[in-house]
Design a protein around this motif. Structure first.
Motif, PDB file in Angstrom:
ATOM      1  N   ILE A   1       9.553   3.048   7.909  1.00 47.33           N
ATOM      2  CA  ILE A   1       8.646   2.806   6.788  1.00 47.33           C
ATOM      3  C   ILE A   1       7.938   1.458   6.951  1.00 47.33           C
ATOM      4  CG2 ILE A   1       8.459   2.662   4.276  1.00 47.33           C
ATOM      5  CD1 ILE A   1       9.432   5.356   5.202  1.00 47.33           C
ATOM      6  N   ARG A   2       8.638   0.493   7.534  1.00 45.88           N
ATOM      7  CA  ARG A   2       8.086  -0.862   7.647  1.00 45.88           C
ATOM      8  C   ARG A   2       7.187  -1.060   8.870  1.00 45.88           C
ATOM      9  NH1 ARG A   2      13.546  -2.352   6.204  1.00 45.88           N
ATOM     10  NH2 ARG A   2      13.956  -2.726   8.422  1.00 45.88           N
ATOM     11  N   ARG A   3       7.010  -0.060   9.681  1.00 45.03           N
ATOM     12  CA  ARG A   3       6.197  -0.230  10.880  1.00 45.03           C
ATOM     13  C   ARG A   3       4.777  -0.686  10.548  1.00 45.03           C
ATOM     14  NH1 ARG A   3       7.977   5.404  13.852  1.00 45.03           N
ATOM     15  NH2 ARG A   3       9.886   4.641  14.846  1.00 45.03           N
ATOM     16  N   LYS A   4       4.237  -1.503  11.416  1.00 49.73           N
ATOM     17  CA  LYS A   4       2.879  -2.002  11.255  1.00 49.73           C
ATOM     18  C   LYS A   4       1.882  -0.861  11.343  1.00 49.73           C
ATOM     19  CE  LYS A   4      -0.511  -4.923  13.655  1.00 49.73           C
ATOM     20  NZ  LYS A   4      -0.729  -5.782  14.852  1.00 49.73           N
ATOM     21  N   LYS A   5       0.913  -0.877  10.423  1.00 44.24           N
ATOM     22  CA  LYS A   5      -0.142   0.117  10.472  1.00 44.24           C
ATOM     23  C   LYS A   5      -1.063  -0.182  11.648  1.00 44.24           C
ATOM     24  CE  LYS A   5      -3.930   2.106   7.778  1.00 44.24           C
ATOM     25  NZ  LYS A   5      -3.480   3.491   7.987  1.00 44.24           N
TER      26      LYS A   5
ATOM     27  N   SER B   1       0.825  -1.204   0.000  1.00 46.08           N
ATOM     28  CA  SER B   1       0.000   0.000   0.000  1.00 46.08           C
ATOM     29  C   SER B   1       0.861   1.257   0.000  1.00 46.08           C
ATOM     30  CB  SER B   1      -0.908   0.001   1.227  1.00 46.08           C
ATOM     31  OG  SER B   1      -0.148   0.052   2.418  1.00 46.08           O
ATOM     32  N   LYS B   2       0.285   2.348  -0.476  1.00 49.41           N
ATOM     33  CA  LYS B   2       0.920   3.678  -0.500  1.00 49.41           C
ATOM     34  C   LYS B   2       2.328   3.604  -1.091  1.00 49.41           C
ATOM     35  CE  LYS B   2       0.115   4.675   3.929  1.00 49.41           C
ATOM     36  NZ  LYS B   2      -0.110   5.449   5.175  1.00 49.41           N
ATOM     37  N   TRP B   3       2.482   2.900  -2.205  1.00 48.74           N
ATOM     38  CA  TRP B   3       3.788   2.562  -2.750  1.00 48.74           C
ATOM     39  C   TRP B   3       4.634   3.791  -3.050  1.00 48.74           C
ATOM     40  CZ3 TRP B   3       6.505   3.233  -7.348  1.00 48.74           C
ATOM     41  CH2 TRP B   3       7.638   2.418  -7.500  1.00 48.74           C
ATOM     42  N   ILE B   4       4.123   4.723  -3.844  1.00 46.90           N
ATOM     43  CA  ILE B   4       4.939   5.879  -4.233  1.00 46.90           C
ATOM     44  C   ILE B   4       5.134   6.834  -3.055  1.00 46.90           C
ATOM     45  CG2 ILE B   4       3.030   7.305  -5.074  1.00 46.90           C
ATOM     46  CD1 ILE B   4       6.568   6.965  -6.616  1.00 46.90           C
ATOM     47  N   HIS B   5       4.156   6.923  -2.182  1.00 45.29           N
ATOM     48  CA  HIS B   5       4.295   7.745  -0.976  1.00 45.29           C
ATOM     49  C   HIS B   5       5.456   7.227  -0.120  1.00 45.29           C
ATOM     50  CE1 HIS B   5       3.220  10.159   2.499  1.00 45.29           C
ATOM     51  NE2 HIS B   5       2.957   9.086   3.228  1.00 45.29           N
ATOM     52  N   ARG B   6       5.567   5.920   0.001  1.00 44.76           N
ATOM     53  CA  ARG B   6       6.664   5.331   0.761  1.00 44.76           C
ATOM     54  C   ARG B   6       8.016   5.617   0.097  1.00 44.76           C
ATOM     55  NH1 ARG B   6       4.764   1.479   4.540  1.00 44.76           N
ATOM     56  NH2 ARG B   6       2.539   1.010   4.281  1.00 44.76           N
ATOM     57  N   LYS B   7       8.032   5.639  -1.234  1.00 41.84           N
ATOM     58  CA  LYS B   7       9.278   5.937  -1.937  1.00 41.84           C
ATOM     59  C   LYS B   7       9.743   7.361  -1.633  1.00 41.84           C
ATOM     60  CE  LYS B   7       9.703   1.952  -3.899  1.00 41.84           C
ATOM     61  NZ  LYS B   7      10.753   1.017  -3.418  1.00 41.84           N
ATOM     62  N   VAL B   8       8.808   8.285  -1.514  1.00 43.80           N
ATOM     63  CA  VAL B   8       9.170   9.651  -1.147  1.00 43.80           C
ATOM     64  C   VAL B   8       9.683   9.685   0.288  1.00 43.80           C
ATOM     65  CG1 VAL B   8       8.338  12.020  -0.892  1.00 43.80           C
ATOM     66  CG2 VAL B   8       7.461  10.590  -2.748  1.00 43.80           C
ATOM     67  N   CYS B   9       8.987   8.983   1.170  1.00 42.63           N
ATOM     68  CA  CYS B   9       9.364   8.977   2.591  1.00 42.63           C
ATOM     69  C   CYS B   9      10.725   8.317   2.806  1.00 42.63           C
ATOM     70  CB  CYS B   9       8.302   8.251   3.415  1.00 42.63           C
ATOM     71  SG  CYS B   9       6.686   9.073   3.410  1.00 42.63           S
TER      72      CYS B   9
END
Length: 625
Positions: free
Chosen positions: A546-550, A529-537
């Motif tokens: 980034i890998r923390r559990k939602k 989920s939120k693939w490109i958002h994670r790439k920015v982060c």
């Protein structure tokens, strides 16, 4: 940030009483302890209370032009007001203050109601055109700020909160059974309905105009996204998103008073803190949680994030007793029941933050924009499921329907096979099937004509969604319904109850409109989920962040309480036959649902929590009479 209210006797033309407007304004004084004002013009009255954020000395409202032909009361912030001011000055307009409110006045004189399309910000506002005797009410694009109204054939009341309308009408409001049905279905009441008969709320991006005895409602925000052509590369989207993030943060930090951040343990608010550090340092941050007692708590993760970015961090730790004790107060603040356990967290974190700051940023938005919920996976890959032959789908669906205590899996398995988008969207956004919900109600409750606001919204928005894929269409609706009428609604009510302005940088107009043009592959890729958002982060924080559990705040807490064999005040409200909810609902059906949940045959914690919130809301109303 402020509270606004008003009355327009458009049918009777009777003068509005000063005492009535003063009473309406006093009812929402908590929204604006720094200043107040009112304006009367025969059959129209406007009220205003102010929390001073920008132009502390010159932002008094109601505000007019020099000729006193246009009057405005406005709740919110316009982040591009300096650019608009320059543009309007080039047209010959002259300004007397440094406030964003005056930009709305001159913008209306220049562009009429199309001024709304020039504003980048959050707002609920009223514009009175003295010459045309026309009142215009409007709510911002994504519903960050609320605006309620009541109208009949002769008069119109409006306000930032329902209590202002009730103070003006001086009448007891009653529960609308169809709205209660929708509340139990969605955990909130979709716009334009409220839990009350006859009181409505403007949907995001809509406006109400009252002129010549006629009241009309229209969608002023007609943005129609289309996927980028030619397509953009991963690197291009990542870099362009980062620039949009930076520009949004820069705008949202504009303030003449101290600014902080409501920090969770997740990636979204952590990214906000990283971006804030580009424009300052040592920011105050605030987190709330239940500590080590609960495995899904966010306090430790938030502290690590705060340490990494060197913020001045404050943690607020709660326990079960505090949760239950605060519930009546928070429910009263909301005015409408919203069944999210996060409302308690919001109450305590805003209360603490207000001791230091008047403005706080919050990380709402990326889940809806980039596909951060489990339901988005079903929408993203649902077409692949429907392409499978039935001999493969049927056993999997049957197995899913027999999984104990996982209503989400059952709803997903059912919705994936539905033939139309409308049907799939309706089921995905529902907590229980219609037949189950209808069985909860007493026979004398009129449910023959329940208009599902979600479906109406889907039909209304459909012409604007033609240029995007199925996931984009689903998110387009979410942004204008579930986000606005649940998360943003309780954020506004609770923060303003403490005199705190909450800003939502991820909902900046330029940012949202860019993301709504991205295809699904940038939002969910390889089931992430939120693939490109994670790439920015990734460019700003460690991979472990980034890998923390939602986590969903307090979900594990409320579910655990319902499973417990111990009686609590909250459980007792469900089990007491004299509870007020049973004027509308069947006691036997609720008890059956509670037993199935406690014995772990089914997972009904969301609906049960909705019932508890509704009961508390009814008790608040009863005590206020």
């Amino acid at each position: 940030m402020c509270g606004i209210c008003g009355q327009y006797n458009f049918g009777t033309k009777r003068p509005v009483s000063r005492a009535d407007i003063e009473r309406m304004t006093r009812s929402i004084a908590h929204r604006g302890p720094d200043d107040e004002g009112l304006f009367l013009s025969d059959c129209l009255g406007l009220g205003f209370c102010r929390l001073s954020i920008i132009d502390l000395e010159g932002g008094h409202q109601p505000m007019s032009d020099v000729e006193r032909t246009v009057w405005v009361v406005f709740n919110g912030e316009i982040y591009n007001f300096l650019e608009l001011r320059t543009e309007l000055e080039n047209f010959g307009h002259r300004f007397r203050t440094s406030s964003d409110t005056e930009v709305i006045i001159h913008g209306y004189k220049q562009w009429g109601t199309d001024v709304l399309n020039h504003l980048n910000g959050m707002f609920g506002l009223a514009i009175w055109d003295e010459g045309k005797k026309r009142l215009t009410l409007a709510r911002d694009r994504y519903g960050i700020k609320m605006l309620y109204y009541y109208r009949d054939s002769e008069k119109l009341y409006f306000g930032s909160e329902i209590r202002a309308i009730s103070a003006g009408r001086k009448q007891k409001e009653t529960v609308d059974p169809s709205s209660l049905y929708l509340f139990l279905k969605h955990r909130f009441t979709p716009s334009p309905k409220t839990i009350f008969h006859n009181i409505k709320k403007l949907a995001p991006g809509t406006m109400l105009t009252c002129e010549d005895g006629k009241v009309e409602i229209a969608r002023w925000y007609q943005y129609k996204p289309a996927l980028f052509d030619p397509p953009k590369s991963d690197a291009q989207v990542r870099d362009e998103l980062l620039e949009l993030y930076k520009q949004s943060i820069k705008r949202h930090l504009l303030s003449d008073v101290p600014v902080g951040l409501l920090l969770s343990g997740g990636v979204d608010s952590g990214m906000l803190l990283a971006l804030m550090n580009l424009f300052g340092s040592n920011w105050p941050t605030y987190t709330v949680g239940f500590g080590s007692t609960f495995s899904d708590d966010e306090l430790k993760d938030a502290i690590k994030t705060a340490d990494y970015f060197s913020s001045r961090h404050t943690s607020v730790q709660l326990d079960k007793a505090q949760f239950e004790e605060a519930l009546p107060t928070v429910v009263a603040t909301l005015e409408e029941p919203i069944a999210s356990a996060s409302i308690i967290a919001m109450h305590f974190v805003c209360k603490r933050a207000r001791q230091d700051v008047k403005v706080a940023l919050v990380g709402q938005g990326p889940d809806e924009l980039f596909g951060g919920y489990r339901r988005h996976l079903g929408i993203r890959y649902g077409s692949l499921w429907r392409m499978m032959p039935s001999f493969m789908r049927n056993p999997a669906r049957v197995a899913a329907m027999h999984v104990p205590r996982n209503e989400a899996i059952k709803r997903a398995a059912y919705s994936l096979d539905l033939g139309t988008e409308e049907e799939r969207f309706r089921e995905v956004l529902s907590l229980l099937p219609d037949e189950h919900l209808a069985g909860l109600f007493q026979e004398d409750q009129n449910l023959q004509e329940v208009d599902d606001g979600m479906v109406s919204e889907w039909q209304d928005l459909q012409p604007l969604m033609e240029g995007v894929d199925e996931l984009g269409r689903f998110q387009f609706i979410e942004m204008r319904s579930t986000l606005a009428d649940e998360l943003l609604m309780y954020a506004d009510k609770i923060s303003m109850a403490h005199g705190l302005e909450v800003r939502v940088p991820y909902l900046d107009r330029e940012l949202v409109e860019y993301v709504e043009r991205l295809p699904a592959k940038f939002k969910i890729r390889y089931a992430q989920s939120k693939w490109i958002h994670r790439k920015v982060c990734n460019q700003f924080m460690p991979a472990e962040f980034i890998r923390r559990k939602k986590r969903g705040f307090a979900v594990n807490v409320t579910d655990g309480w319902f499973q417990s064999s111990l009686y609590t005040r909250m459980e007792e409200s469900l089990m007491d036959p004299s509870s007020l909810m049973y004027q509308h609902l069947r006691y036997s059906k609720v008890q059956e649902m509670l037993r199935e949940h406690q014995t772990r045959r089914e997972d009904f914690h969301k609906v049960l929590f909705s019932l508890i919130l509704f009961e508390q809301w009814l008790r608040n109303c009863s005590n206020a009479e």
